[in-house]
Every structure is written in C-alpha cells, then in structure tokens.
Design a protein around this motif. Structure first.
Motif, mmCIF file in Angstrom:
data_model
loop_
_atom_site.group_PDB
_atom_site.id
_atom_site.type_symbol
_atom_site.label_atom_id
_atom_site.label_comp_id
_atom_site.label_asym_id
_atom_site.label_seq_id
_atom_site.Cartn_x
_atom_site.Cartn_y
_atom_site.Cartn_z
ATOM 1 N N PHE A 98 0.844 -1.188 0.000
ATOM 2 C CA PHE A 98 0.000 0.000 0.000
ATOM 3 C C PHE A 98 0.884 1.244 0.000
ATOM 4 O O PHE A 98 2.017 1.207 0.466
ATOM 5 N N ALA A 99 0.342 2.342 -0.512
ATOM 6 C CA ALA A 99 1.048 3.627 -0.505
ATOM 7 C C ALA A 99 0.033 4.718 -0.181
ATOM 8 O O ALA A 99 -1.158 4.578 -0.463
ATOM 9 N N SER A 100 0.524 5.793 0.386
ATOM 10 C CA SER A 100 -0.361 6.904 0.743
ATOM 11 C C SER A 100 -0.676 7.785 -0.457
ATOM 12 O O SER A 100 -1.689 8.468 -0.482
ATOM 13 N N GLY A 101 0.225 7.786 -1.426
ATOM 14 C CA GLY A 101 0.112 8.726 -2.534
ATOM 15 C C GLY A 101 0.915 9.986 -2.258
ATOM 16 O O GLY A 101 1.016 10.869 -3.093
ATOM 17 N N GLY A 102 1.485 10.052 -1.057
ATOM 18 C CA GLY A 102 2.292 11.198 -0.663
ATOM 19 C C GLY A 102 3.688 10.799 -0.211
ATOM 20 O O GLY A 102 4.346 11.543 0.502
ATOM 21 N N GLY A 103 4.134 9.601 -0.585
ATOM 22 C CA GLY A 103 5.491 9.176 -0.260
ATOM 23 C C GLY A 103 5.617 8.177 0.874
ATOM 24 O O GLY A 103 6.708 7.698 1.159
ATOM 25 N N GLU A 104 4.525 7.846 1.525
ATOM 26 C CA GLU A 104 4.564 6.833 2.589
ATOM 27 C C GLU A 104 4.164 5.480 2.001
ATOM 28 O O GLU A 104 3.329 5.415 1.101
ATOM 29 N N PHE A 105 4.762 4.415 2.558
ATOM 30 C CA PHE A 105 4.465 3.065 2.084
ATOM 31 C C PHE A 105 4.154 2.155 3.259
ATOM 32 O O PHE A 105 4.593 2.390 4.388
ATOM 33 N N TYR A 106 3.405 1.095 2.965
ATOM 34 C CA TYR A 106 3.115 0.034 3.924
ATOM 35 C C TYR A 106 3.719 -1.229 3.327
ATOM 36 O O TYR A 106 3.302 -1.685 2.270
ATOM 37 N N LEU A 107 4.748 -1.756 4.008
ATOM 38 C CA LEU A 107 5.562 -2.847 3.495
ATOM 39 C C LEU A 107 5.354 -4.095 4.327
ATOM 40 O O LEU A 107 5.195 -4.011 5.549
ATOM 41 N N ILE A 108 5.419 -5.246 3.681
ATOM 42 C CA ILE A 108 5.378 -6.504 4.418
ATOM 43 C C ILE A 108 6.780 -7.097 4.434
ATOM 44 O O ILE A 108 7.485 -7.063 3.422
#
Length: 193
Positions: free
Chosen positions: A103-113
C-alpha cells in the motif's frame, strides 16, 4: 489459509453492505505469475490478497480520498508494487530486499510486508515514511496481514472509517487508534500514537 480468505470476503461483504465507493476502484483479482524472485518470497496471504483484488485502479482524475482503502492507504496493483519495490531496494534510504510494498499513501509513505523468512518480524506490516519525525523512517504497524485486514474491517464496522457524501473516506483517528492498538499489540506504531 481459508481463514484469511474468509476475512477478505467478510470485509468485501461489509463494504458492499455499506455501499462503499472504494469498491468502484478495486480491480479484479489476479494470480501472481510474474517471474520475479521477490514474488517467491511473499507470504501466502499476499498471494491470496492479490487473488482477491489486484489493487486499486489508479486514475489521475480521482482524488486520493476516493482511492484509499484505509487511513492513507491505496492498495497497489501488483505491477505498481513491483516497480516501487525495485525503486526502493535500489535506493539505500528506502528499504531492504526483504520488504515488499503493498500500500502507498500517494504522498510518499508506504506500507511494506516483511518477506524475509529469517526475520523476527516476518509477515509484519511496516509503515515507511522518510519525512516522519516520530520514528526512524520505518516502524512496525500491523502484526500480520491477517490482523491488518481484520483491523480495517473492524475500523469500518466501528465507524473509525466511513465515507463522506462525496465518496471520500473519512477517519475517526482516536477510534482507529483504539481498534488498531488492541488488534496489533506487537506493533510499535500504535504505542507511539
């Protein structure tokens, strides 16, 4: 992994029940046949997640609030996730080879597994934010993909996530924090916030 598939179905059924606009943007599921070594390392739940839906249909004319499945989270189509993965591992300030963006915020943040099977955090979901001042770029946020999906489901059920009359997602951050910290006791993010 039948329980995980049932959880995804439960989430989708509830989103249908509340006529969630995000359903208009979630793409049909896909099998992960792309030949890339990282895909072999992905936990089975990730493969099931993409079989359920292949991320969010990304369009330039749609506001991010309509594309977020959860608080600042756009579900990345597998092709986009692979692109971000390759960009991330080629830039030392981003993440190591064992981390895969979902997942990504669209503003440079990511959710990584974490896909590194020898890691003590294998299967945990991390929040990655270069600009965050509260933690050092990356921090555990969800205990597993299973608890992640369950957290999203509970946040919708308990009105921590809801949709505005124009179709964008809205958040009750206090309620989200209570739900998320209860369901993810091993993750550091919810201890800070």
């Amino acid at each position: 992994m039948k329980n995980f598939e049932e959880l995804l179905l439960k989430l989708e059924n509830y989103l249908n029940e509340i006529e969630a606009p995000i359903l208009n943007y979630l793409q049909e599921g896909t099998e992960l046949f792309v030949e890339d070594s990282i895909l072999e390392q992905l936990p089975i739940e990730v493969k099931l997640l993409y079989r359920w839906r292949n991320g969010t249909k990304l369009t330039e004319d749609t506001s991010l609030g309509k594309l977020w499945l959860f608080n600042f989270g756009v579900f990345l189509p597998i092709e986009q996730a692979l692109t971000y993965y390759k960009e991330g591992i080629n830039n030392l300030t981003k993440w190591d080879e064992g981390m895969f963006p979902l997942f990504a915020s669209g503003g440079g943040e990511f959710y990584l597994i974490d896909c590194n099977k020898s890691s003590v955090n294998y299967g945990m979901i991390f929040h990655h934010s270069i600009g965050n001042i509260d933690f050092d770029i990356i921090i555990t946020m969800y205990d597993s993909l299973n608890t992640f999906v369950n957290t999203i489901y509970q946040c919708y059920k308990e009105k921590a996530y809801y949709f505005s009359n124009i179709g964008g997602i809205e958040f009750d951050v206090e309620r989200e924090k209570l739900i998320s910290s209860a369901l993810n006791p091993n993750s550091e993010y919810w201890k800070i916030y």
